[in-house]
Design an enzyme around this catalytic site. Sequence first.
Site, PDB file in Angstrom:
ATOM      1  N   ASP A  28       0.843  -1.208   0.000  1.00  0.00           N
ATOM      2  CA  ASP A  28       0.000   0.000   0.000  1.00  0.00           C
ATOM      3  C   ASP A  28       0.876   1.255   0.000  1.00  0.00           C
ATOM      4  O   ASP A  28       1.954   1.264   0.569  1.00  0.00           O
ATOM      5  CB  ASP A  28      -0.870   0.058   1.270  1.00  0.00           C
ATOM      6  CG  ASP A  28      -1.783  -1.164   1.390  1.00  0.00           C
ATOM      7  OD1 ASP A  28      -1.908  -1.690   2.496  1.00  0.00           O
ATOM      8  OD2 ASP A  28      -2.280  -1.602   0.341  1.00  0.00           O
TER       9      ASP A  28
ATOM     10  N   ASP B 155       1.076   8.361   8.064  1.00  0.00           N
ATOM     11  CA  ASP B 155       1.229   6.953   8.500  1.00  0.00           C
ATOM     12  C   ASP B 155       2.573   6.810   9.192  1.00  0.00           C
ATOM     13  O   ASP B 155       2.706   6.258  10.269  1.00  0.00           O
ATOM     14  CB  ASP B 155       1.352   5.998   7.310  1.00  0.00           C
ATOM     15  CG  ASP B 155       0.120   5.843   6.474  1.00  0.00           C
ATOM     16  OD1 ASP B 155      -0.070   4.762   5.926  1.00  0.00           O
ATOM     17  OD2 ASP B 155      -0.633   6.797   6.370  1.00  0.00           O
TER      18      ASP B 155
ATOM     19  N   GLU C 195       2.529  -1.404   8.983  1.00  0.00           N
ATOM     20  CA  GLU C 195       3.450  -0.697   8.083  1.00  0.00           C
ATOM     21  C   GLU C 195       4.804  -1.378   7.956  1.00  0.00           C
ATOM     22  O   GLU C 195       5.646  -0.956   7.162  1.00  0.00           O
ATOM     23  CB  GLU C 195       3.680   0.739   8.591  1.00  0.00           C
ATOM     24  CG  GLU C 195       2.448   1.611   8.573  1.00  0.00           C
ATOM     25  CD  GLU C 195       1.870   1.792   7.168  1.00  0.00           C
ATOM     26  OE1 GLU C 195       0.641   1.927   7.056  1.00  0.00           O
ATOM     27  OE2 GLU C 195       2.648   1.699   6.196  1.00  0.00           O
TER      28      GLU C 195
ATOM     29  N   ASP D  19      -2.095  -0.846  13.888  1.00  0.00           N
ATOM     30  CA  ASP D  19      -2.218  -0.202  12.584  1.00  0.00           C
ATOM     31  C   ASP D  19      -2.083   1.276  12.889  1.00  0.00           C
ATOM     32  O   ASP D  19      -3.005   1.878  13.436  1.00  0.00           O
ATOM     33  CB  ASP D  19      -3.594  -0.509  11.952  1.00  0.00           C
ATOM     34  CG  ASP D  19      -3.768   0.175  10.585  1.00  0.00           C
ATOM     35  OD1 ASP D  19      -4.787  -0.103   9.918  1.00  0.00           O
ATOM     36  OD2 ASP D  19      -2.892   0.985  10.219  1.00  0.00           O
TER      37      ASP D  19
ATOM     38  N   LEU E  59      -2.182   4.082  11.320  1.00  0.00           N
ATOM     39  CA  LEU E  59      -3.181   5.025  10.809  1.00  0.00           C
ATOM     40  C   LEU E  59      -4.085   4.318   9.819  1.00  0.00           C
ATOM     41  O   LEU E  59      -3.777   4.181   8.641  1.00  0.00           O
ATOM     42  CB  LEU E  59      -2.503   6.237  10.169  1.00  0.00           C
ATOM     43  CG  LEU E  59      -3.237   7.555  10.387  1.00  0.00           C
ATOM     44  CD1 LEU E  59      -3.319   7.889  11.867  1.00  0.00           C
ATOM     45  CD2 LEU E  59      -2.579   8.677   9.625  1.00  0.00           C
ATOM     46  N   ASP E  60      -5.214   3.855  10.349  1.00  0.00           N
ATOM     47  CA  ASP E  60      -6.178   3.146   9.515  1.00  0.00           C
ATOM     48  C   ASP E  60      -7.020   4.136   8.732  1.00  0.00           C
ATOM     49  O   ASP E  60      -7.366   5.194   9.231  1.00  0.00           O
ATOM     50  CB  ASP E  60      -7.080   2.292  10.396  1.00  0.00           C
ATOM     51  CG  ASP E  60      -8.142   1.581   9.583  1.00  0.00           C
ATOM     52  OD1 ASP E  60      -9.329   1.939   9.727  1.00  0.00           O
ATOM     53  OD2 ASP E  60      -7.772   0.759   8.734  1.00  0.00           O
TER      54      ASP E  60
ATOM     55  N   GLU F  24      -6.318  -5.126  12.183  1.00  0.00           N
ATOM     56  CA  GLU F  24      -7.646  -4.515  12.010  1.00  0.00           C
ATOM     57  C   GLU F  24      -8.771  -5.420  12.526  1.00  0.00           C
ATOM     58  O   GLU F  24      -9.518  -5.057  13.429  1.00  0.00           O
ATOM     59  CB  GLU F  24      -7.872  -4.161  10.529  1.00  0.00           C
ATOM     60  CG  GLU F  24      -6.946  -3.058  10.025  1.00  0.00           C
ATOM     61  CD  GLU F  24      -6.792  -3.011   8.522  1.00  0.00           C
ATOM     62  OE1 GLU F  24      -6.633  -1.897   7.996  1.00  0.00           O
ATOM     63  OE2 GLU F  24      -6.809  -4.082   7.866  1.00  0.00           O
TER      64      GLU F  24
HETATM   65  P1  FBP Z   1      -5.403   1.020   5.425  1.00  0.00           P
HETATM   66  O1  FBP Z   1      -5.198   0.525   6.806  1.00  0.00           O
HETATM   67  O2  FBP Z   1      -4.241   0.783   4.541  1.00  0.00           O
HETATM   68  O3  FBP Z   1      -5.934   2.365   5.370  1.00  0.00           O
HETATM   69  O4  FBP Z   1      -6.560   0.078   4.703  1.00  0.00           O
HETATM   70  C1  FBP Z   1      -7.617  -0.311   5.334  1.00  0.00           C
HETATM   71  C2  FBP Z   1      -8.882   0.434   4.870  1.00  0.00           C
HETATM   72  O5  FBP Z   1      -8.643   1.758   4.557  1.00  0.00           O
HETATM   73  C3  FBP Z   1      -9.959   0.305   5.920  1.00  0.00           C
HETATM   74  O6  FBP Z   1      -9.886   1.277   6.894  1.00  0.00           O
HETATM   75  C4  FBP Z   1     -11.233   0.441   5.115  1.00  0.00           C
HETATM   76  O7  FBP Z   1     -12.323  -0.210   5.720  1.00  0.00           O
HETATM   77  C5  FBP Z   1     -10.851  -0.197   3.788  1.00  0.00           C
HETATM   78  O8  FBP Z   1      -9.420  -0.199   3.722  1.00  0.00           O
HETATM   79  C6  FBP Z   1     -11.401   0.577   2.638  1.00  0.00           C
HETATM   80  O9  FBP Z   1     -11.197  -0.194   1.502  1.00  0.00           O
HETATM   81  P2  FBP Z   1     -11.884   0.179   0.132  1.00  0.00           P
HETATM   82  O10 FBP Z   1     -11.260   1.452  -0.323  1.00  0.00           O
HETATM   83  O11 FBP Z   1     -11.591  -0.992  -0.749  1.00  0.00           O
HETATM   84  O12 FBP Z   1     -13.352   0.322   0.376  1.00  0.00           O
END
Ligand code: FBP
Length: 338
Positions: A65, A71, A95, A116, A118-119, A282
Site C-alpha cells: 500500500d 502513517d 506498516e 495499525d 493510521l487506519d 484490524e
Molecule cells: P489502510 O489501513 O491501509 O488504510 O486500509 C484499510 C482500509 O482503509 C480500511 O480502513 C477500510 O475499511 C478499507 O481499507 C477501505 O477499503 P476500500 O477502499 O476498498 O473500500
Amino acid sequence: MSKIITVQRHLVESQALHPSATGDLTALLWDLTLAFKVIARAVRKAGLLDVLGQDEAVDSNASGDTVMKLDRYAQDTIYRAMDHGGHLCCMASEEEQELIPIPDKYPKGKYALSFDPLDGSSNIDVNVSVGTIFSITQRVSPEGTPGVDADVLQKGRELVAAGYVIYGSSTMLVYSTGQGVHGFTLDAGVGEFLLSHPNIRIPERGTIYSTNEGNSAYWDQATRDYVDFVKSPESGAYKSRYIGSMIADVHRTLLYGGIFLYPKTYRKDPVNGECKLRLIYEAAPMAAIVEQAGGIATTGDEALLDLTPTSLHERCPVIMGSPANVKEYLEFYRGERR
Ligand code: FBP
C-alpha cells in the site's frame, strides 16, 4: 457535578479488579495514550504541517500500500513512545514487513503490541476520520528474551487488551481489557482523555449497513442476496453509510448499531478469492471490541476471534455488528435464506 475520570484513573481502577495484576499492562496502556495525543495533534494540524500526501522517502509498505507521511509519523511516534518502557518484548505494525524488535539497550517485557498506526489512510488528505488500532498479547516466548512472531501470532481470544483511537470531529479512545468497552474523549485544552462513554453496549439491531458496494460484482452470491435484501422494502428502512475508514465505519456501528461488511471478493482470484482487511492489525482488535460490547464478529464461517494467524500480514473476511443484523446475514450466508 459528574466525576472527572481520566483514562489513567480508569486503568488504575480496572487494575484493582485483578488482584494478580502487576501494573505492567496499566503502565503500557498509559504510555500508549501519550502517543495517541501526539498523533492527534499532528492529524489536527495535518493541513498546515508538511505531513499530507505520499511519503517520498518510502514507496510502499509490507502489503504494497502507498505509505502516506502521516502513517509514517504515527508509526514512528508509537515506536518511540513504546520501545523503552520495559513492558514489551516486541511490536508488530501494519506498516512493517517484519516484527519490530525492542532495542538491545532496553529491557524486554512480557507483552507484545500490534498496531495499525493510521487506519483509513486513503482518507487522510480529504479530512475524513482516520484512526489508530491496537491490540496486546501476553508473550509466549521465554521471559527477558527478544520477542518472536509467535508472541503476536495468537488468536484474538488471547488478546489481553484491544482498542482504537478515532481522529474525527473529536479524538476518542475506545478500549477494553475484558471488562466492558469504554470510550474517552480527548480534551485538548486539558490534554487528557476523559471518560465520556462508559460501558458501551452495541444496540441489539440497527438500520445501517456499511460496505463498499463497488465490490458487489465480486462478492459471493449469498452476500449479494443479503445486501439486496437490506435494500429491499421487505427489510424496512435501511440506510447505507460507508466512509472507507474501517475505524470510523465500525465506531458508528458500535454506537448506532447495524452491520459492517468487508467480505471476500473474487476479483483477482475467482476460485479462492481475496481479502482486504488484516487479521492482526484490524479485524481481531475491532472484533474484540464489538464482541465485548455485545455484538458479533465473524468471517461468515467462524468467529473472527477464533482465527489463529499464521503470518503477520494475513487478511480475512470481516462481518461485524449488532447481533440481530449479523445473525440475519449468517442466515443468508448459510443458505437458510435467499
Ligand atoms: P489502510 O489501513 O491501509 O488504510 O486500509 C484499510 C482500509 O482503509 C480500511 O480502513 C477500510 O475499511 C478499507 O481499507 C477501505 O477499503 P476500500 O477502499 O476498498 O473500500
